[in-house]
Design an enzyme around this catalytic site. Structure first.
Site, PDB file in Angstrom:
ATOM      1  CE  LYS A   1      -3.345  -2.816   0.084  1.00 42.50           C
ATOM      2  NZ  LYS A   1      -3.959  -3.171  -1.205  1.00 42.50           N
TER       3      LYS A   1
ATOM      4  N   GLY B   1      -9.441  -5.768   2.029  1.00 46.57           N
ATOM      5  CA  GLY B   1     -10.624  -6.398   2.625  1.00 46.57           C
ATOM      6  C   GLY B   1     -10.787  -6.140   4.112  1.00 46.57           C
TER       7      GLY B   1
ATOM      8  CG  HIS C   1     -15.035   2.647  -0.252  1.00 44.41           C
ATOM      9  ND1 HIS C   1     -13.847   2.137   0.208  1.00 44.41           N
ATOM     10  CD2 HIS C   1     -15.217   2.116  -1.488  1.00 44.41           C
ATOM     11  CE1 HIS C   1     -13.336   1.322  -0.706  1.00 44.41           C
ATOM     12  NE2 HIS C   1     -14.155   1.286  -1.747  1.00 44.41           N
TER      13      HIS C   1
ATOM     14  NE  ARG D   1      -8.882  -8.174  -3.971  1.00 40.79           N
ATOM     15  CZ  ARG D   1      -9.870  -7.452  -3.492  1.00 40.79           C
ATOM     16  NH1 ARG D   1     -11.033  -7.427  -4.099  1.00 40.79           N
ATOM     17  NH2 ARG D   1      -9.708  -6.705  -2.405  1.00 40.79           N
TER      18      ARG D   1
ATOM     19  CB  VAL E   1     -16.637  -8.803  -3.005  1.00 41.20           C
ATOM     20  CG1 VAL E   1     -17.968  -9.369  -2.541  1.00 41.20           C
ATOM     21  CG2 VAL E   1     -15.484  -9.536  -2.333  1.00 41.20           C
TER      22      VAL E   1
ATOM     23  NE  ARG F   1     -18.960  -7.232  -0.072  1.00 42.81           N
ATOM     24  CZ  ARG F   1     -17.647  -7.028   0.005  1.00 42.81           C
ATOM     25  NH1 ARG F   1     -16.944  -7.636   0.957  1.00 42.81           N
ATOM     26  NH2 ARG F   1     -17.031  -6.233  -0.845  1.00 42.81           N
TER      27      ARG F   1
END
Lengths: 507, 162, 507, 162
Positions: free
Chosen positions: A116, A164, A208, A294, A297, A340
């Site tokens: 990061k 995550g 976010h 990547r 989700v 989720r």
């Protein structure tokens, strides 16, 4: 095109990748740990190989074993899903060496983005705004205390190798720092095998907002618009949507934001699908948070509004094809929102609740998309992430999408284990949420003020419930007790409704 | 015959006959109750339809969801009721139980330690999350029944605070 | 807006209408016959009332009873779904009289469109091309024989009050006419209470192409593009899609076709959602077939490409609102295809196969839409139409949509009863189907030439099946026989694979 | 021990031991077979995974679907096999059975009538469809076991043709 792809993952994301492979006529290879022999992703694959014992480090995270299986099965490529090896640069490098195509960015880009601190540096260099904080991991408590008092509390501790929400801690004061640092390091070590933690100034009530990008191996980069994921619990996203209500209300910001994201990719030699995450203030200032190298989700909401299958594009890019879309071809329509579904008990502070699913009724119908790794009779294992499904709704407007999602949550019945469905039923009815007045602290505040809902209007429903329970009790008293009785026998002691952060103490 | 039911912590008397005629807390009528799956019921009364999802908790305790509301219902066995009432007033100690199956990662107290409300007592890990269980009352640690590394079943007593 | 809507239907369409009502905050009233107390639509409604015994004429088709319930429940409007009372002009008139809004066109328009002969006349007057045939119902066998030899065989017998293939017969020669006429009349009488039958020249290898329209009560009419429903069995659509592959290849036709459909609505004072059906030849000539004054079974494919919720628009129109869309707002995206899942046994000539659903795994994931009235444990009743679910897929192209649908059919598992899933698995793989070379005779020809698939490539799958069966047999031999054993005990005698039209004879 | 299995009309010998080692018609290996639901199995051998959906037909008969193929499998009980073989060659008459639960709408023949292949014999209605069952052999109607209006269960003998 690849003839066969190994999916180095489990659960709903493995199922989701298998679906696209199957539609493309590509054979699929599943891997499974000992507790996952009966998992849905295994049942859907053309081939399946045991990866190892339940512990992820000996199965889903075991690079040598995964590559050994790829070789045995003669897989031409590996899709890593999210989590596990998806952002592991060593794995990407090992794939390259074994001449199996890793479906994702190259090892170098992952390494830069995975650190990061290096990512922050790259972004600063590319002119993307970043949050004030340390340029690299802190050496120890003393440095941490010094930096924190320098940028000013509250500060955020973050795992250098992280993602995550694992290894993340918000720290309000110097007193809380030692214990938070210790915990963050322990979690980081366990999740990523790297305990390095860095410090950022915590932005007050940030939202976010993130941008999905696609970059091919020929230098073309496009974005697929933004997503907002401000509803988070323990730094884990729980509800995501696109477009962002804040950005939608300030469309001029979208151009700047998405252009910044598109700039980020070449800055680190990035290819394939990726997400550039930002924190955004109420007045639409945004700061680079991290880049996720990547599939996310929450990618379904982007798929729902753009009509683009991100996994298909990932595979095509990895196969060396040029992007099939130019920026002007991307034409998002309507609004999509996802929740989720976790095997966690919202009434005991979201404690994990693994167990056997004894009954299952899944929502469906117009505008509903369900990505699930569960089925009736399946034993949700204790060993992995508790997310068992993602439920998304698409509609013409945000209001209609919320109504649709709420209705689908109401239809969804998962018996035998506790899930977060009831929690979503309440949040999706929250007035502030519906008006789009959200930030990353929303859920924590909402939980603290969570209303007790045993109100008059529910009296007839309670009566119906009592009648059903009495009917069931007559039946049950004739049957021996069941396995899942144990799992739920602690309810009684938990008190009703008021959910504390960790209220597992009983009188 | 009347049955005692505890809902949301309050005792209620419920009457229901073989034809579905019932009386609960002022509400009454004819109810038609059919099972439509494992733990799934459809209840109709006065035209209103309620899809009820029940989860069995043992000893006559059910968690029910209906119309967006969630209810904890205890159907009291008359024999048990006697025991319940006899047992009242004995309490005062607190048992911290495992809220889920998991592994004990760390025990932060020892027998005899004083604890205050909110103090971290024990850390249990499950599904990759470390969960710190906290004291909900002030007192002294009377017993620690587990060690770090132990696997624990849900509901098992971990630490007792007096 | 209506506060409460009664849904005068059952099964998947009642569920589908309830979903939209719920999203709109409208309370729903279900009605059920004695065999439907446990039906899914009842479980999803806010209110539910017994309509009567199992026989539809005494429950779902009983106008007085439905209106009595509407009054008791204080429903402001009635949605009729499709089938049952949906195209019953008397019902629409009775609703108007009872001051309950019928969600559909007015009684007069239904009457005109419901009489296929009057509809043909209205279309001829409006300049829409029609198929040669009788201007009204035939009086008897003699007239039928005369007309048929006049327009030339093959001819089509059609119920004047008809729809959905009931009371339809294709007649190849004069010898077959008497028995066909008798059967068509009997079916028409039973289905619609009206045995009037008329005759049309049968178009050779026609394609079935239809146009979805929306007409508000203020004179505005738009179309939502065409659908093709050429895959039919016994004049029942089984696979539907949009856009039509034929029209897509000849886009100039779309303009003419859709304009003809939009002209049709004012020609008969039509309001609400409706469908204008055409037969189309390979060279894109089209003839008016009939107008369906209701929501179509296949409406989901239009919803998938346009993003418009047709039930929502129906309700808004019925509430007196103006159309929310102008023609230029309609911007279809991608391709959608649906298959109708029937409780029928494809291996015994599609004999109805009611029974209890003992296991259910429903497909889901990106681009999949399922509209189902089934759940595990549900007893599919013998009394009604055997369609239990509709499975649709959306993708960017027709080829991708087929691949997706095929994959979803493969995922779909319905245990305990026979369904048409296996049939779709084969048709969706058919080369001619995939290339879009279809017409309304496709399935009949395909069934006759249906390949025996016990080929080498299936050998390992057969071995796996044998191993599973041996495992199951060990278990089963320890259990007493089950209820559903009886239902399936006739397989053995039916011979394998080669399915005849009505091969229920056994040796 | 070998088991006789009839698949697609052909007899095959199957060997399988407690460890999943099997031999079928030249194919062999180690299979791992797990039940994953009512009638749902996952079979893995040589890396390949087969999701098998079984429907039980009674008397050791199963209908199986796997990898897009559908198979009828009969696991032959040795005792039954003897009966099967003894019974061969007796046939020649034809029984028309109800293919589904339904109602007899019309009977088109009477005892003693001659019928030819394809002649309509009886009409049964279910789920709103009238289905005409036809003669599959030439012969004489030996028995009519039902009347118009009767409800019939699947598999019940309706008409016998000699």
């Amino acid at each position: 095109m690849f003839k066969k792809i190994l999916i180095a993952n489990r659960g709903e994301i493995a199922v989701r990748v298998i679906r696209t492979c199957r539609e493309m006529g590509i054979r699929t290879v599943a891997v499974y740990s000992d507790v996952d022999r009966k998992a849905l992703h295994v049942q859907m694959a053309d081939e399946a190989y045991r990866a190892g014992p339940a512990a992820a480090t000996e199965s889903y995270l075991c690079i040598e074993r995964i590559l050994e299986i790829a070789k045995t099965a003669d897989a031409a490529a590996i899709h890593p899903g999210y989590g596990f090896l998806s952002e592991n640069a060593d794995f990407a490098a090992a794939c390259a060496e074994a001449q199996v195509k890793f479906i994702g960015p190259g090892a170098r880009a992952i390494r830069r983005m995975g650190s990061k601190t290096a990512a922050r540096e790259a972004m600063r260099a590319a002119g993307v705004p970043i949050v004030p904080g340390t340029a690299s991991a802190v050496s120890g408590l003393d440095e941490a205390l010094a930096v924190a008092s320098d940028v000013g509390y509250p500060v955020m501790l973050k795992a250098q190798a992280g993602g995550g929400g694992k290894g993340m801690r918000l720290v309000a004061s110097g007193e809380a720092l030692p214990s938070a640092l210790k915990q963050a390091k322990a979690e980081a070590r366990q999740a990523f095998g790297d305990e390095a933690v860095y410090i950022e100034k915590a932005i007050v009530r940030p939202r976010h907002v993130e941008v999905q990008i696609l970059a091919d191996e020929h230098g073309n980069v496009i974005h697929l618009g933004e997503r907002e994921c401000s509803l988070q619990r323990r730094h884990q996203k729980v509800i995501e949507e696109t477009p962002s209500p804040l950005v939608e209300a300030n469309p001029a910001v979208r151009t700047v934001l998405c252009e910044a994201a598109v700039k980020a990719a070449p800055a680190c030699g990035y290819t394939n699908a990726g997400t550039v995450e930002f924190l955004m203030t109420a007045d639409c200032n945004f700061y680079f948070l991290e880049m996720n190298a990547r599939l996310q989700v929450e990618h379904p909401v982007t798929e729902l509004v753009t009509g683009i299958d991100l996994v298909r594009e990932q595979i095509l890019i990895a196969a060396g094809e040029k992007l099939r879309y130019a920026q002007e071809d991307i034409d998002p329509r309507g609004h999509a929102m996802e929740c989720r579904i976790y095997a966690e008990d919202p009434d005991t502070g979201f404690m994990p609740a693994p167990g056997r699913i004894t009954a299952l009724r899944e929502p469906a119908g117009p505008g509903i998309r369900l990505d699930s790794g569960a089925y009736e009779g399946w034993q949700v294992p204790l060993e992995y992430d508790p997310m068992i499904a993602k439920l998304a709704a698409w509609a013409a407007t945000r209001g209609e999408a919320i109504a649709k999602l709420r209705s689908a949550v109401e239809e969804y019945r998962i018996g035998g284990i506790r899930t977060t469905l009831g929690f979503f039923r309440e949040v999706l009815n929250d007035r502030a949420f519906v008006s789009g007045d959200i930030d990353t602290g929303f859920i924590a505040r909402w939980m603290a003020a969570r209303p007790d809902k045993f109100e008059k209007e529910l009296r007839p429903a309670a009566a119906a419930a009592i009648l059903a329970a009495m009917t069931a009790n007559r039946r049950d008293s004739e049957k021996p007790s069941e396995a899942n009785m144990t799992a739920s026998s602690h309810w009684k002691t938990e008190g009703r409704r008021k959910a504390l952060r960790a209220p597992a103490a009983s009188t | 015959m009347k049955t005692t039911v505890i809902v949301g912590g309050e005792q209620q008397q419920v009457e229901i006959d073989a034809n579905g005629r019932f009386q609960i807390d002022g509400l009454g009528g004819n109810a038609e109750i059919v099972a439509v799956g494992e733990g799934m019921y459809s209840v109709i009364f006065k035209g209103a339809q309620y899809a009820v999802h029940l989860e069995r908790g043992g000893n006559g305790v059910y968690r029910a969801e209906a119309r967006g509301g969630s209810f904890e219902i205890e159907i009291v066995d008359p024999r048990r009721l006697v025991r319940r009432e006899a047992g009242l007033g004995v309490a005062g100690s607190q048992t911290i139980t495992a809220p889920m199956p998991g592994k004990v990662v760390e025990i932060k107290v020892a027998r005899g330690d004083s604890v205050r409300v909110g103090d971290g007592v024990i850390v249990v890990e499950a599904m990759k999350m470390q969960n710190e269980l906290k004291a909900a009352k002030e007192g002294t640690v009377a017993a620690v029944n587990v060690s770090a590394g132990d696997s624990v079943a849900p509901g098992s007593a971990l630490v007792v605070i007096d």
